[in-house]
Design a protein around this motif. Sequence first.
Motif, short mmCIF file in Angstrom:
data_model
loop_
_atom_site.label_atom_id
_atom_site.label_comp_id
_atom_site.label_asym_id
_atom_site.label_seq_id
_atom_site.Cartn_x
_atom_site.Cartn_y
_atom_site.Cartn_z
N ARG A 21 -32.79 39.88 -24.68
CA ARG A 21 -32.23 38.53 -24.57
C ARG A 21 -31.33 38.15 -25.74
O ARG A 21 -30.63 37.16 -25.69
N TYR A 22 -31.37 38.93 -26.83
CA TYR A 22 -30.57 38.61 -28.02
C TYR A 22 -29.13 39.06 -27.79
O TYR A 22 -28.84 40.24 -27.70
N VAL A 23 -28.22 38.12 -27.67
CA VAL A 23 -26.85 38.40 -27.25
C VAL A 23 -26.03 39.19 -28.27
O VAL A 23 -25.32 40.12 -27.89
N PRO A 24 -26.08 38.89 -29.57
CA PRO A 24 -25.18 39.60 -30.50
C PRO A 24 -25.41 41.11 -30.58
O PRO A 24 -24.46 41.86 -30.73
N PRO A 27 -29.96 47.33 -27.98
CA PRO A 27 -29.81 48.78 -27.80
C PRO A 27 -29.05 49.07 -26.52
O PRO A 27 -29.23 48.38 -25.52
N GLY A 28 -28.21 50.06 -26.56
CA GLY A 28 -27.46 50.42 -25.37
C GLY A 28 -28.33 51.14 -24.36
O GLY A 28 -29.24 51.88 -24.73
N ALA A 29 -28.07 50.92 -23.10
CA ALA A 29 -28.84 51.59 -22.05
C ALA A 29 -28.57 53.08 -22.04
O ALA A 29 -29.42 53.87 -21.65
N TYR A 30 -27.37 53.49 -22.49
CA TYR A 30 -26.99 54.89 -22.45
C TYR A 30 -26.79 55.49 -23.83
O TYR A 30 -26.53 56.67 -23.95
N SER A 31 -26.91 54.68 -24.86
CA SER A 31 -26.67 55.16 -26.22
C SER A 31 -27.95 55.27 -27.04
O SER A 31 -27.89 55.33 -28.26
N GLY A 32 -29.08 55.26 -26.40
CA GLY A 32 -30.33 55.32 -27.14
C GLY A 32 -30.60 54.00 -27.83
O GLY A 32 -30.32 52.95 -27.28
N TYR A 33 -31.10 54.08 -29.03
CA TYR A 33 -31.45 52.85 -29.75
C TYR A 33 -30.32 52.35 -30.63
O TYR A 33 -30.49 51.39 -31.35
N GLU A 43 -21.20 47.48 -22.96
CA GLU A 43 -21.59 48.65 -22.19
C GLU A 43 -20.68 48.84 -20.96
O GLU A 43 -20.27 49.96 -20.65
N TYR A 44 -20.35 47.74 -20.31
CA TYR A 44 -19.44 47.84 -19.17
C TYR A 44 -18.04 48.25 -19.62
O TYR A 44 -17.36 49.01 -18.93
N LEU A 45 -17.60 47.75 -20.76
CA LEU A 45 -16.28 48.16 -21.27
C LEU A 45 -16.26 49.66 -21.57
O LEU A 45 -15.29 50.34 -21.24
#
Length: 86
Positions: A21-24, A27-33, A43-45
Motif C-alpha cells: 500500500r506504500y505508494v513511493p 518491491p517489484g513483482a518481477y524484480s525480487g525485493y 512496473e507497467y512502464l
Amino acid sequence: LVATERALLSPNGEPGRPWFRYVPFSPGAYSGYGALEFGAVREYLDQKKWNQADQQIPGVAEVLMKEAKAIDDAAAELEKASAPGS
C-alpha cells in the motif's frame, strides 16, 4: 508527522498485490525485493504496458496530493503553535 506518512498509503494497494500500500516504494513483482519507485506505474512502464501505466497515474497523483495536503496541514499547525500568545 504520522499523518504525513499515512497519507502515502493507497487504500487499494498495487494491482494484483493489495498488501503493498506504500505508494513511493514497493518491491517489484518481477524484480525480487529490489524497490521500485511508484511501483504501480513503474512496473507497467518497464513492461511497456502503456495503457495500464496510464490507468495507475491518477491513483498515484491522488496519494501525492493527499500527502501535500497533510504536509500543508502540519505546517499550519506548527505556525499556529509557534505564534506569539499561543
